[in-house]
Design a protein around this motif. Structure first.
Motif, PDB file in Angstrom:
ATOM      1  N   UNK A 341       0.868  -1.178   0.000  1.00 22.73           N
ATOM      2  CA  UNK A 341       0.000   0.000   0.000  1.00 22.73           C
ATOM      3  C   UNK A 341       0.901   1.223   0.000  1.00 22.73           C
ATOM      4  N   UNK A 342       0.890   1.970  -1.099  1.00 20.53           N
ATOM      5  CA  UNK A 342       1.726   3.164  -1.177  1.00 20.53           C
ATOM      6  C   UNK A 342       1.174   4.279  -0.302  1.00 20.53           C
ATOM      7  N   UNK A 343      -0.139   4.239  -0.022  1.00 22.98           N
ATOM      8  CA  UNK A 343      -0.762   5.281   0.799  1.00 22.98           C
ATOM      9  C   UNK A 343      -0.383   5.105   2.263  1.00 22.98           C
ATOM     10  N   UNK A 344      -0.545   3.880   2.793  1.00 24.88           N
ATOM     11  CA  UNK A 344      -0.194   3.620   4.194  1.00 24.88           C
ATOM     12  C   UNK A 344       1.256   3.186   4.341  1.00 24.88           C
ATOM     13  N   UNK A 345       1.957   3.036   3.177  1.00 21.72           N
ATOM     14  CA  UNK A 345       3.377   2.660   3.123  1.00 21.72           C
ATOM     15  C   UNK A 345       3.630   1.247   3.663  1.00 21.72           C
ATOM     16  N   UNK A 346       2.632   0.395   3.592  1.00 23.87           N
ATOM     17  CA  UNK A 346       2.810  -1.001   3.962  1.00 23.87           C
ATOM     18  C   UNK A 346       3.726  -1.691   2.945  1.00 23.87           C
ATOM     19  N   UNK A 347       4.811  -2.269   3.413  1.00 25.47           N
ATOM     20  CA  UNK A 347       5.774  -3.019   2.599  1.00 25.47           C
ATOM     21  C   UNK A 347       6.480  -2.173   1.532  1.00 25.47           C
ATOM     22  N   UNK A 348       6.343  -0.841   1.583  1.00 25.75           N
ATOM     23  CA  UNK A 348       6.981   0.010   0.579  1.00 25.75           C
ATOM     24  C   UNK A 348       8.506  -0.058   0.712  1.00 25.75           C
ATOM     25  N   UNK A 349       9.003   0.044   1.924  1.00 30.08           N
ATOM     26  CA  UNK A 349      10.457  -0.042   2.120  1.00 30.08           C
ATOM     27  C   UNK A 349      10.958  -1.445   1.786  1.00 30.08           C
ATOM     28  N   UNK A 350      10.188  -2.431   2.173  1.00 34.23           N
ATOM     29  CA  UNK A 350      10.602  -3.813   1.931  1.00 34.23           C
ATOM     30  C   UNK A 350      10.694  -4.128   0.447  1.00 34.23           C
ATOM     31  N   UNK A 351       9.772  -3.565  -0.346  1.00 34.94           N
ATOM     32  CA  UNK A 351       9.772  -3.898  -1.772  1.00 34.94           C
ATOM     33  C   UNK A 351      10.992  -3.326  -2.467  1.00 34.94           C
ATOM     34  N   UNK A 352      11.534  -2.186  -1.982  1.00 36.26           N
ATOM     35  CA  UNK A 352      12.745  -1.633  -2.597  1.00 36.26           C
ATOM     36  C   UNK A 352      13.940  -2.552  -2.356  1.00 36.26           C
ATOM     37  N   UNK A 353      14.058  -3.085  -1.138  1.00 32.50           N
ATOM     38  CA  UNK A 353      15.152  -4.024  -0.856  1.00 32.50           C
ATOM     39  C   UNK A 353      14.968  -5.332  -1.626  1.00 32.50           C
ATOM     40  N   UNK A 354      13.713  -5.782  -1.735  1.00 29.51           N
ATOM     41  CA  UNK A 354      13.452  -7.026  -2.464  1.00 29.51           C
ATOM     42  C   UNK A 354      13.768  -6.865  -3.948  1.00 29.51           C
ATOM     43  N   UNK A 355      13.418  -5.716  -4.532  1.00 26.68           N
ATOM     44  CA  UNK A 355      13.726  -5.482  -5.943  1.00 26.68           C
ATOM     45  C   UNK A 355      15.231  -5.394  -6.181  1.00 26.68           C
ATOM     46  N   UNK A 356      15.939  -4.778  -5.248  1.00 29.55           N
ATOM     47  CA  UNK A 356      17.395  -4.692  -5.389  1.00 29.55           C
ATOM     48  C   UNK A 356      18.014  -6.086  -5.338  1.00 29.55           C
ATOM     49  N   UNK A 357      17.485  -6.930  -4.452  1.00 32.71           N
ATOM     50  CA  UNK A 357      17.985  -8.314  -4.382  1.00 32.71           C
ATOM     51  C   UNK A 357      17.660  -9.063  -5.659  1.00 32.71           C
ATOM     52  N   UNK A 358      16.488  -8.799  -6.247  1.00 30.66           N
ATOM     53  CA  UNK A 358      16.125  -9.433  -7.504  1.00 30.66           C
ATOM     54  C   UNK A 358      17.068  -8.986  -8.623  1.00 30.66           C
ATOM     55  N   UNK A 359      17.436  -7.716  -8.643  1.00 28.89           N
ATOM     56  CA  UNK A 359      18.368  -7.222  -9.656  1.00 28.89           C
ATOM     57  C   UNK A 359      19.726  -7.920  -9.550  1.00 28.89           C
ATOM     58  N   UNK A 360      20.115  -8.249  -8.336  1.00 23.92           N
ATOM     59  CA  UNK A 360      21.388  -8.946  -8.141  1.00 23.92           C
ATOM     60  C   UNK A 360      21.362 -10.343  -8.771  1.00 23.92           C
ATOM     61  N   UNK A 361      20.174 -10.932  -8.888  1.00 23.21           N
ATOM     62  CA  UNK A 361      20.078 -12.267  -9.491  1.00 23.21           C
ATOM     63  C   UNK A 361      20.366 -12.214 -10.995  1.00 23.21           C
ATOM     64  N   UNK A 362      20.167 -11.030 -11.582  1.00 21.29           N
ATOM     65  CA  UNK A 362      20.380 -10.917 -13.018  1.00 21.29           C
ATOM     66  C   UNK A 362      21.784 -10.533 -13.409  1.00 21.29           C
ATOM     67  N   UNK A 363      22.684 -10.319 -12.453  1.00 25.02           N
ATOM     68  CA  UNK A 363      24.058  -9.911 -12.755  1.00 25.02           C
ATOM     69  C   UNK A 363      24.879 -11.079 -13.284  1.00 25.02           C
TER      70      UNK A 363
END
Length: 363
Positions: A341-363
């Motif tokens: 939820x971008x409004x209540x910021x639920x999991x917003x911070x977590x999704x940025x770290x998760x996406x960064x970890x996903x990007x590392x899988x493509x290196x």
């Protein structure tokens, strides 16, 4: 104004003509020919500049021409060569032959400079044609003509993560809360009419670039809506984040299947990229049991709800995340399915770290 396509002709400069002249000075008995050569016509270059993010400089222009070389002069003086014509483009620009559709150059790296067309060579002056049988030549060469090409420029934005979803599913809100982008946000479809880029900070030293494109609808790959025009902007993304709206009248599984199908129809290569799924607008859910619906969606795509993980997901919602215990990443499955939820910021911070970890899988 965001312009991502331009069509025009470009011409290099014509070489300057040589000179026909003779040295005539008092006390110089045998002056002879002394006509100089013509200058070289201007070359055409493409230069990639990170400070440019659109092709608006080429809007409304039909022709670009480099200058011609100057004519040679007496006393064996060579004419001045023309300055090159440098066309500045943003990273991600493709140069295509407008007549054949062939991709001539793919310009990606900052500072990259390529010679596209060479200018015409200057003609020789009459001094070059003197010989024992013709000691008074009046002949000189005209400069060689420049070259003209009909081209099309196509800008395909370069990003690490591309957001894919129906109109009004929360893509713009997510990119505005996780990055430095400020897209227009409103409660109606097709608010986003042009792609937007944002830099997402992950911790103090890491970051990645996220791209928000206009919403995709059924048939986008066949030209419906705005999808076909802007799907090209996620072609260069390393990974995709499918945005599925839990508060939409469409079911979650229907949204997801249509999005996957449209991406696959547009580009089979793009469909094979690493991806993840964000279930957006959990704050606006109006059904009976959000927990059960999320669990059903995860089951519908052939997965099971995950337990503990190190990514810090909110445990009030069921979620899925790939187990990388043995460092085996399966790109045929989403890296995670995460309610946000971008409004209540639920999991917003977590999704940025998760996406960064996903990007590392493509290196």
């Amino acid at each position: 104004m965001f312009i991502d396509s331009a069509r025009f002709s470009v011409s290099s400069g014509k070489g300057g003509q040589g000179c026909s002249s003779f040295r005539r000075e008092k006390f110089v008995v045998k002056g002879g020919p002394d006509g100089g050569d013509g200058g070289k016509g201007g070359d055409v270059y493409f230069l990639v500049d990170n400070n440019t993010d659109t092709l608006s400089n080429y809007k409304g222009r039909k022709v670009f021409r480099a200058d011609n070389g100057k004519q040679g002069m007496a006393s064996r003086m060579t004419g001045k060569s023309a300055e090159p014509l440098v066309l500045i483009v943003p990273p991600g620009t493709q140069v295509l032959d407008d007549d054949t559709g062939e991709v001539l150059h793919d310009l990606i790296h900052e500072g990259e400079k390529i010679q596209f067309i060479e200018g015409g060579k200057g003609g020789l002056g009459n001094v070059h044609f003197k010989n024992s049988r013709n000691q008074r030549p009046t002949y000189f060469q005209p400069g060689l003509p420049g070259e003209t090409r009909n081209i099309r420029l196509e800008l395909k934005l370069i990003a690490d993560v591309g957001l894919v979803g129906y109109p009004n599913v929360g893509k713009s809100t997510l990119i505005s809360t996780t990055s430095n982008a400020n897209p227009e946000i409103a409660n109606y479809e097709f608010t986003t009419l042009t792609p937007k880029l944002g830099v997402v900070e992950v911790g103090d030293y890491n970051s990645f670039v996220m791209a928000d494109i206009p919403g995709i609808i059924d048939g986008a790959a066949d030209g419906r809506g705005l999808g076909l025009e802007f799907l090209k902007h996620i072609e260069r993304t390393k990974t995709l984040l499918f945005m599925v709206d839990v508060a939409n009248y469409r079911t979650m599984i229907d949204q997801y299947r249509v999005l996957k199908e449209e991406v696959a129809k547009f580009s089979g290569e793009l469909a094979g990229r690493n991806f993840a799924i964000a279930l957006s607008k959990v704050d606006g859910y109006y059904g009976e049991d959000l927990d059960a619906d999320i669990r059903q969606f995860i089951a519908d795509i052939g997965l099971e709800v995950s337990g503990e993980n190190e990514l810090g997901f909110d445990k009030n919602y069921p979620y899925y995340v790939q187990d990388l215990t043995y460092n085996k990443f399966d790109n045929e499955k989403p890296f995670f399915v995460l309610p946000v939820s971008s409004v209540t910021r639920k999991n917003v911070k977590s999704i940025t770290f998760a996406l960064y970890k996903l990007l590392e899988q493509g290196k």
